[in-house]
Design a protein around this motif. Structure first.
Motif, PDB file in Angstrom:
ATOM      1  N   LYS A  63      -0.308  39.020 -12.690  1.00  0.00           N
ATOM      2  CA  LYS A  63       0.868  39.369 -11.884  1.00  0.00           C
ATOM      3  C   LYS A  63       0.598  40.629 -11.070  1.00  0.00           C
ATOM      4  O   LYS A  63       1.277  40.896 -10.088  1.00  0.00           O
ATOM      5  CB  LYS A  63       2.084  39.558 -12.781  1.00  0.00           C
ATOM      6  CG  LYS A  63       2.518  38.246 -13.404  1.00  0.00           C
ATOM      7  CD  LYS A  63       3.736  38.380 -14.263  1.00  0.00           C
ATOM      8  CE  LYS A  63       4.023  37.003 -14.845  1.00  0.00           C
ATOM      9  NZ  LYS A  63       5.175  36.961 -15.689  1.00  0.00           N
ATOM     10  N   GLY A  64      -0.418  41.395 -11.487  1.00  0.00           N
ATOM     11  CA  GLY A  64      -0.808  42.600 -10.741  1.00  0.00           C
ATOM     12  C   GLY A  64      -1.696  42.237  -9.571  1.00  0.00           C
ATOM     13  O   GLY A  64      -2.021  41.073  -9.352  1.00  0.00           O
ATOM     14  N   LYS A  82       1.251  31.132 -15.557  1.00  0.00           N
ATOM     15  CA  LYS A  82       1.077  32.115 -16.623  1.00  0.00           C
ATOM     16  C   LYS A  82      -0.202  32.906 -16.392  1.00  0.00           C
ATOM     17  O   LYS A  82      -1.191  32.380 -15.878  1.00  0.00           O
ATOM     18  CB  LYS A  82       0.992  31.413 -17.984  1.00  0.00           C
ATOM     19  CG  LYS A  82       2.271  30.725 -18.378  1.00  0.00           C
ATOM     20  CD  LYS A  82       2.128  30.023 -19.714  1.00  0.00           C
ATOM     21  CE  LYS A  82       3.437  29.331 -20.052  1.00  0.00           C
ATOM     22  NZ  LYS A  82       3.328  28.460 -21.201  1.00  0.00           N
ATOM     23  N   GLU A  83      -0.184  34.156 -16.780  1.00  0.00           N
ATOM     24  CA  GLU A  83      -1.389  34.979 -16.687  1.00  0.00           C
ATOM     25  C   GLU A  83      -2.440  34.431 -17.644  1.00  0.00           C
ATOM     26  O   GLU A  83      -2.116  33.902 -18.696  1.00  0.00           O
ATOM     27  CB  GLU A  83      -1.077  36.437 -17.041  1.00  0.00           C
ATOM     28  CG  GLU A  83      -0.256  37.146 -15.992  1.00  0.00           C
ATOM     29  CD  GLU A  83      -0.090  38.622 -16.290  1.00  0.00           C
ATOM     30  OE1 GLU A  83      -0.531  39.431 -15.467  1.00  0.00           O
ATOM     31  OE2 GLU A  83       0.479  38.942 -17.348  1.00  0.00           O
ATOM     32  N   GLY A  84      -3.697  34.554 -17.254  1.00  0.00           N
ATOM     33  CA  GLY A  84      -4.778  34.126 -18.138  1.00  0.00           C
ATOM     34  C   GLY A  84      -5.985  33.600 -17.379  1.00  0.00           C
ATOM     35  O   GLY A  84      -6.103  33.767 -16.164  1.00  0.00           O
ATOM     36  N   ILE A 104      -4.164  28.205  -0.154  1.00  0.00           N
ATOM     37  CA  ILE A 104      -4.004  27.909  -1.579  1.00  0.00           C
ATOM     38  C   ILE A 104      -3.160  29.033  -2.176  1.00  0.00           C
ATOM     39  O   ILE A 104      -3.598  30.188  -2.206  1.00  0.00           O
ATOM     40  CB  ILE A 104      -5.361  27.812  -2.297  1.00  0.00           C
ATOM     41  CG1 ILE A 104      -6.205  26.701  -1.670  1.00  0.00           C
ATOM     42  CG2 ILE A 104      -5.166  27.597  -3.802  1.00  0.00           C
ATOM     43  CD1 ILE A 104      -7.638  26.669  -2.137  1.00  0.00           C
ATOM     44  N   VAL A 105      -1.974  28.688  -2.614  1.00  0.00           N
ATOM     45  CA  VAL A 105      -1.059  29.687  -3.167  1.00  0.00           C
ATOM     46  C   VAL A 105      -0.936  29.460  -4.675  1.00  0.00           C
ATOM     47  O   VAL A 105      -0.671  28.348  -5.125  1.00  0.00           O
ATOM     48  CB  VAL A 105       0.339  29.598  -2.499  1.00  0.00           C
ATOM     49  CG1 VAL A 105       1.307  30.593  -3.126  1.00  0.00           C
ATOM     50  CG2 VAL A 105       0.213  29.825  -1.003  1.00  0.00           C
ATOM     51  N   ILE A 106      -1.138  30.529  -5.436  1.00  0.00           N
ATOM     52  CA  ILE A 106      -0.952  30.461  -6.890  1.00  0.00           C
ATOM     53  C   ILE A 106       0.554  30.432  -7.148  1.00  0.00           C
ATOM     54  O   ILE A 106       1.277  31.337  -6.715  1.00  0.00           O
ATOM     55  CB  ILE A 106      -1.589  31.687  -7.600  1.00  0.00           C
ATOM     56  CG1 ILE A 106      -3.076  31.827  -7.249  1.00  0.00           C
ATOM     57  CG2 ILE A 106      -1.373  31.593  -9.111  1.00  0.00           C
ATOM     58  CD1 ILE A 106      -3.954  30.678  -7.661  1.00  0.00           C
ATOM     59  N   VAL A 121     -10.018  38.175 -10.028  1.00  0.00           N
ATOM     60  CA  VAL A 121      -8.618  38.207 -10.451  1.00  0.00           C
ATOM     61  C   VAL A 121      -7.774  37.789  -9.250  1.00  0.00           C
ATOM     62  O   VAL A 121      -7.862  38.392  -8.177  1.00  0.00           O
ATOM     63  CB  VAL A 121      -8.210  39.608 -10.953  1.00  0.00           C
ATOM     64  CG1 VAL A 121      -6.732  39.633 -11.313  1.00  0.00           C
ATOM     65  CG2 VAL A 121      -9.074  40.013 -12.145  1.00  0.00           C
ATOM     66  N   LEU A 122      -6.983  36.734  -9.435  1.00  0.00           N
ATOM     67  CA  LEU A 122      -6.125  36.211  -8.374  1.00  0.00           C
ATOM     68  C   LEU A 122      -4.678  36.536  -8.721  1.00  0.00           C
ATOM     69  O   LEU A 122      -4.261  36.398  -9.871  1.00  0.00           O
ATOM     70  CB  LEU A 122      -6.312  34.702  -8.233  1.00  0.00           C
ATOM     71  CG  LEU A 122      -7.763  34.216  -8.096  1.00  0.00           C
ATOM     72  CD1 LEU A 122      -7.812  32.707  -8.011  1.00  0.00           C
ATOM     73  CD2 LEU A 122      -8.430  34.855  -6.898  1.00  0.00           C
TER      74      LEU A 122
END
Length: 156
Positions: A147-148, A119-121, A112-114, A45-46
Motif C-alpha cells: 500500500k506504500g 492484499k499486500e504480499g 496495468i493497474v493493481i 515493489v508495486l
C-alpha cells in the motif's frame, strides 16, 4: 465417374505429401517467441491501486500474435512447472493484447493497474507471448504488492 475417382486420389496423395513433408536436415525450425521483460524487475515493489510501469521487448521469427499478462498471489510459495502452465491460481489481473502482423515489438505502457482491494504480499507476474504458429513463451517475475510507494525501476 472414373475421372472423379482419379482426381480425388491424386488430390489426396498431393495433400498427404505436403502434410508429411520431412524436415530437411540443417533447416532452421521455428521457435517460440523471445520475451525480454525490462520492467517490472524481479522483486520490485508495486503499489496497490496504482498503474505499474510495464516495459518489454518481443521478438519472433514468424509473426507475433498476442501477449497476455496475469498477476496472482504467491502466498503459498508455489512454483511454476510444465505441469501447471495454465493459470489455476486466482488472478487479480488477467488481460490479453493482440499483436498481429509484426515480428518485433517494444511494449511500453502504464495500462496495468493493481486493484485497490488487492492484499499486500508476494505475487507472480506472468507473461505469455504467442506467435502465429501457436508457439508460446512464458516469463514469470516475483513482485511484492504494498500500500506504500513502490520501488520500481523506471526507464523511458
Amino acid at each position: 465417374m472414373m475421372i472423379r475417382i482419379l482426381i480425388f486420389a491424386v488430390s489426396l496423395l498431393s495433400f498427404l505429401n505436403v502434410k508429411a513433408a520431412p524436415v530437411v536436415e540443417g533447416e532452421k525450425q521455428a521457435s517460440a517467441p523471445k520475451i525480454t521483460l525490462i520492467a517490472p524487475g524481479e522483486n520490485d515493489v508495486l503499489q496497490i491501486g496504482k498503474a505499474i510501469h510495464f516495459d518489454m521487448d518481443l521478438d519472433d521469427e514468424i509473426l507475433l500474435q498476442s501477449y497476455r499478462v496475469e498477476i496472482h498471489d504467491n502466498f503459498d510459495g508455489h512454483s511454476h512447472t510444465q505441469a501447471n502452465e495454465g493459470s489455476p491460481f486466482p488472478s487479480i489481473f488477467d488481460k490479453t493484447w493482440e499483436l498481429q502482423g509484426v515480428k518485433k515489438r517494444n511494449i511500453h505502457h502504464h495500462g496495468i493497474v493493481i486493484p485497490a482491494d488487492a492484499k499486500e504480499g508476494i505475487y507472480h507476474l506472468r507473461i505469455w507471448c504467442t506467435n502465429a504458429n501457436g508457439e508460446q513463451s512464458t516469463v514469470i517475475r516475483t513482485v511484492h504488492l504494498s500500500k506504500g510507494p513502490g520501488t520500481q525501476y523506471h526507464h523511458h
